[in-house]
Design a protein around this motif. Structure first.
Motif, PDB file in Angstrom:
ATOM      1  N   ALA A   7       0.837  -1.203   0.000  1.00  0.00           N
ATOM      2  CA  ALA A   7       0.000   0.000   0.000  1.00  0.00           C
ATOM      3  C   ALA A   7       0.872   1.254   0.000  1.00  0.00           C
ATOM      4  O   ALA A   7       0.584   2.217  -0.724  1.00  0.00           O
ATOM      5  N   MET A   8       1.936   1.259   0.781  1.00  0.00           N
ATOM      6  CA  MET A   8       2.836   2.417   0.837  1.00  0.00           C
ATOM      7  C   MET A   8       3.509   2.644  -0.512  1.00  0.00           C
ATOM      8  O   MET A   8       3.602   3.778  -0.989  1.00  0.00           O
ATOM      9  N   HIS A   9       3.953   1.566  -1.145  1.00  0.00           N
ATOM     10  CA  HIS A   9       4.580   1.683  -2.464  1.00  0.00           C
ATOM     11  C   HIS A   9       3.602   2.263  -3.484  1.00  0.00           C
ATOM     12  O   HIS A   9       3.970   3.117  -4.293  1.00  0.00           O
ATOM     13  N   LEU A  10       2.381   1.788  -3.457  1.00  0.00           N
ATOM     14  CA  LEU A  10       1.383   2.288  -4.406  1.00  0.00           C
ATOM     15  C   LEU A  10       1.090   3.769  -4.176  1.00  0.00           C
ATOM     16  O   LEU A  10       0.957   4.540  -5.129  1.00  0.00           O
ATOM     17  N   GLU A  57       1.970   6.729  -6.846  1.00  0.00           N
ATOM     18  CA  GLU A  57       0.959   7.671  -7.311  1.00  0.00           C
ATOM     19  C   GLU A  57       1.444   9.109  -7.138  1.00  0.00           C
ATOM     20  O   GLU A  57       1.243   9.945  -8.008  1.00  0.00           O
ATOM     21  N   LEU A  58       2.106   9.396  -6.029  1.00  0.00           N
ATOM     22  CA  LEU A  58       2.653  10.739  -5.823  1.00  0.00           C
ATOM     23  C   LEU A  58       3.723  11.070  -6.863  1.00  0.00           C
ATOM     24  O   LEU A  58       3.758  12.178  -7.393  1.00  0.00           O
ATOM     25  N   ILE A  59       4.573  10.107  -7.162  1.00  0.00           N
ATOM     26  CA  ILE A  59       5.621  10.329  -8.163  1.00  0.00           C
ATOM     27  C   ILE A  59       4.988  10.625  -9.521  1.00  0.00           C
ATOM     28  O   ILE A  59       5.398  11.538 -10.229  1.00  0.00           O
ATOM     29  N   ARG A  60       3.971   9.842  -9.871  1.00  0.00           N
ATOM     30  CA  ARG A  60       3.305  10.055 -11.163  1.00  0.00           C
ATOM     31  C   ARG A  60       2.603  11.414 -11.212  1.00  0.00           C
ATOM     32  O   ARG A  60       2.526  12.042 -12.248  1.00  0.00           O
ATOM     33  N   ASN A  83       9.851   9.576 -13.250  1.00  0.00           N
ATOM     34  CA  ASN A  83       8.976   8.404 -13.268  1.00  0.00           C
ATOM     35  C   ASN A  83       9.748   7.093 -13.206  1.00  0.00           C
ATOM     36  O   ASN A  83       9.169   6.046 -12.969  1.00  0.00           O
ATOM     37  N   GLN A  84      11.066   7.151 -13.402  1.00  0.00           N
ATOM     38  CA  GLN A  84      11.869   5.939 -13.284  1.00  0.00           C
ATOM     39  C   GLN A  84      11.877   5.429 -11.843  1.00  0.00           C
ATOM     40  O   GLN A  84      12.234   4.289 -11.578  1.00  0.00           O
ATOM     41  N   LEU A  85      11.505   6.289 -10.904  1.00  0.00           N
ATOM     42  CA  LEU A  85      11.505   5.896  -9.499  1.00  0.00           C
ATOM     43  C   LEU A  85      10.273   5.083  -9.113  1.00  0.00           C
ATOM     44  O   LEU A  85      10.210   4.524  -8.028  1.00  0.00           O
TER      45      LEU A  85
END
Length: 159
Positions: free
Chosen positions: A95-98, A102-105, A112-114
Motif C-alpha cells: 500500500a505504501m509503495h502504491l 501515485e505521488l511520483i506520477r 517516473n523511473q523511481l
C-alpha cells in the motif's frame, strides 16, 4: 464453446472463488490478530501466562515436562505469528509503495523511473543510490540544495 470448455471454465471459477475467499479470510484474520496481539492487553496477558507458569513451577518440581510446556507453547505461537506479521507487513508495504508511486506520477518534474523501485535488482538499486548521492553532493556544492535547517517557506519558493 463446447460443454467441456464450459465445464472447465465453471470449475476454474469455483476454484478461483474458493482461493479468493480463503485469501480474503486470511487477510481479515491477520489484520485483526495483528491489531489485537499488538496491544498492551495482549502483552499483559502474555506476562500473566508466564507468571502462572512460574508459580506452578514448585508444584511440578520444575520438571522437564513443566519446561517443555512453555517452550512448546512459545515456539508454536511464534511460528504462527511470523506468518500473520509477514502478511500484514507485506500488505502495508505494498500500500505504501502504491501511494508513493501515485505521488511520483502526479508530481510534475518527478522522475517516473523511481516508480516500482522495489522491483529493481540490488545492483540497480545500488546504482540509483549512488546517482542520487552524486546529485545531492552536486546540489550542495552549487548551493541549490534545500537543507534541513532551511525554513519550509524558502524551500517551497525555490521549487
Amino acid at each position: 464453446m463446447n460443454k467441456t470448455q464450459a465445464a472447465e471454465l465453471k470449475q476454474h471459477e469455483q476454484e478461483r472463488d474458493f482461493f479468493c475467499v480463503v485469501t480474503d479470510a486470511f487477510r481479515v484474520f491477520a489484520q485483526r490478530c495483528a491489531s489485537m496481539l499488538g496491544s498492551a492487553w495482549a502483552f499483559t496477558g502474555a506476562v500473566l501466562v508466564i507468571l502462572v507458569w512460574l508459580i506452578t513451577g514448585p508444584t511440578f518440581h520444575f520438571s522437564d515436562t513443566w519446561q517443555l510446556i512453555i517452550n512448546t507453547a512459545t515456539t508454536v505461537i511464534t511460528f504462527l505469528m511470523v506468518f500473520l506479521i509477514q502478511n500484514t507487513q507485506n500488505r502495508d508495504a505494498k500500500a505504501m509503495h502504491l501511494k508513493l508511486d501515485e505521488l511520483i506520477r502526479a508530481l510534475r518534474g518527478a522522475r517516473n523511473q523511481l516508480v516500482d523501485l522495489e522491483d529493481l535488482s540490488d545492483e540497480d538499486l545500488k546504482k540509483l543510490e549512488e546517482q542520487i548521492q552524486r546529485l545531492r553532493k552536486k546540489a550542495e556544492r552549487d548551493g541549490t540544495c534545500s537543507c534541513e535547517d532551511e525554513p519550509a517557506e524558502t524551500a517551497e519558493t525555490t521549487r
